[in-house]
Write an enzyme that holds these catalytic residues in place. Sequence first.
Site, PDB file in Angstrom:
ATOM      1  N   GLU A   2      12.254   2.109  14.203  1.00 10.11           N
ATOM      2  CA  GLU A   2      11.380   3.192  13.751  1.00 10.11           C
ATOM      3  C   GLU A   2      10.129   3.207  14.618  1.00 10.11           C
ATOM      4  O   GLU A   2      10.011   2.421  15.564  1.00 10.11           O
ATOM      5  CB  GLU A   2      11.015   3.004  12.280  1.00 10.11           C
ATOM      6  CG  GLU A   2      10.383   1.659  11.975  1.00 10.11           C
ATOM      7  CD  GLU A   2      10.283   1.367  10.482  1.00 10.11           C
ATOM      8  OE1 GLU A   2      10.366   2.308   9.672  1.00 10.11           O
ATOM      9  OE2 GLU A   2      10.107   0.181  10.131  1.00 10.11           O
ATOM     10  N   TYR A  14       0.833  -1.204   0.000  1.00 14.66           N
ATOM     11  CA  TYR A  14       0.000   0.000   0.000  1.00 14.66           C
ATOM     12  C   TYR A  14       0.865   1.250   0.000  1.00 14.66           C
ATOM     13  O   TYR A  14       2.064   1.208   0.268  1.00 14.66           O
ATOM     14  CB  TYR A  14      -0.947  -0.005   1.198  1.00 14.66           C
ATOM     15  CG  TYR A  14      -0.303   0.349   2.532  1.00 14.66           C
ATOM     16  CD1 TYR A  14      -0.486   1.611   3.098  1.00 14.66           C
ATOM     17  CD2 TYR A  14       0.469  -0.576   3.229  1.00 14.66           C
ATOM     18  CE1 TYR A  14       0.084   1.939   4.323  1.00 14.66           C
ATOM     19  CE2 TYR A  14       1.040  -0.265   4.449  1.00 14.66           C
ATOM     20  CZ  TYR A  14       0.855   0.992   4.991  1.00 14.66           C
ATOM     21  OH  TYR A  14       1.424   1.322   6.200  1.00 14.66           O
ATOM     22  N   LEU A  64      11.324   1.152   6.958  1.00 15.04           N
ATOM     23  CA  LEU A  64      10.695   1.622   5.736  1.00 15.04           C
ATOM     24  C   LEU A  64      11.472   2.806   5.181  1.00 15.04           C
ATOM     25  O   LEU A  64      11.899   3.680   5.925  1.00 15.04           O
ATOM     26  CB  LEU A  64       9.251   2.052   6.022  1.00 15.04           C
ATOM     27  CG  LEU A  64       8.451   2.497   4.795  1.00 15.04           C
ATOM     28  CD1 LEU A  64       8.193   1.318   3.872  1.00 15.04           C
ATOM     29  CD2 LEU A  64       7.140   3.144   5.215  1.00 15.04           C
ATOM     30  N   LYS A 101       6.573  -1.993   1.772  1.00 16.21           N
ATOM     31  CA  LYS A 101       5.409  -1.404   2.464  1.00 16.21           C
ATOM     32  C   LYS A 101       4.195  -2.329   2.300  1.00 16.21           C
ATOM     33  O   LYS A 101       3.279  -2.063   1.514  1.00 16.21           O
ATOM     34  CB  LYS A 101       5.118  -0.004   1.940  1.00 16.21           C
ATOM     35  CG  LYS A 101       4.197   0.816   2.856  1.00 16.21           C
ATOM     36  CD  LYS A 101       4.141   2.249   2.395  1.00 16.21           C
ATOM     37  CE  LYS A 101       3.187   3.081   3.246  1.00 16.21           C
ATOM     38  NZ  LYS A 101       3.670   3.271   4.621  1.00 16.21           N
TER      39      LYS A 101
END
Length: 286
Positions: free
Chosen positions: A182, A32, A206, A150
Site C-alpha cells: 500500500e 487512531y 490497512l 491502525k
Amino acid sequence: MRTVYVNGEYLPETEAKVSIFDRAFLMADGVYEVTSVLDGKLIDFEGHFVRLQRSLSELDIAEPCTRDELLEIHRELVRVNEIHDGLVYLQVTRGSDGDRDFVFPNPETTKPTLVLFTQSKPGIMDSAASKNGIKVISIEDLRWHRRDIKTVQLLYPSMGKMMAKKAGCDDAWLVEDGFVTEGTSNNAYIVKGNKIITRALSNDILHGITRAAVLRFAQEAQMEVEERNFTIAEAQDADEAFVTSATTFVMPVVEIDGAKIGDGVPGAKAKRLREIYLEESIKAGV
C-alpha cells in the site's frame, strides 16, 4: 485557538495535557482514526467507529466510550471549531498506571486515554494534487506485520514520505516480496482496461474505510474489481493508478519511479470515482 478533547474535557489546545508515562508516548501503544469533514458533515463515521472497535479489540484496549458519545464529541468539535472542510483526529491509548513497564497495566485500574482534535482544510475537495495527480516512488516495506490494526506506529511511513519528498515526489508505495502492499498512508490501485486491481485484505494492509466505499461505487458503476497482488512493473504498465484515503479521497497517481502512468495525467476512471465518492459521501454524511 482550537478547542480539543482530552479524557472528558473540552479544552483550549494550549491547556491539553497527557501524562509523560502514557503508553502511546513510551511504547506507541495506541490506535487512531481520521474522519473527514465535508460541508460540515462527518464522512463515513460508522465505518471509522467499527474499525476503531476492531483495532482496540486486537490490542486488548478497552473502549473509552460508546458510539453515541463518540459521535457527539466529533460533532461538538466540528461545531465549536467551525470546521466546514477538514478532519477530526481521534486517538485512543492504553493509558498509564504511572510508570514505564513493558507489561500492560491492569485494565481494571487503568483507563484508556482518549484525545480528539480538528484540522481545518479549506479546498480539500478541489486540491491541485487531485487535478494534476501525484508522483510516487517505491520503497521496501519494513513495517511490522499487523498493518490491519491502525496503530500510532507511524515512524516508517513518515520516513517513506520524507524519502519521496527528497526524490521530488509526493508519496511512496511500499513493496514486500516483490509486490506492492500500500502507500504510506493510503491504499494503492492500478487500472487496466475496465479492471481496477488492488491488493486483497489481510494483515498486510490497512482495511481502508475509503477503500471499501470506492470499491463498492466502482462495482455499482459497472467497473470490474480484482483483488490481487501486483508489482511495480505492472503498475508502470497500467492505464491508470490511484490511491484512496479518508483525507485524499481518490487521488490519481501519474508517475511511479520516474515512469509515467498511461498518458501521465489523471485517468478517467480515477476522476470519475473521485466525483462519485465525494457526491455520495456528502449525501450520507452525518
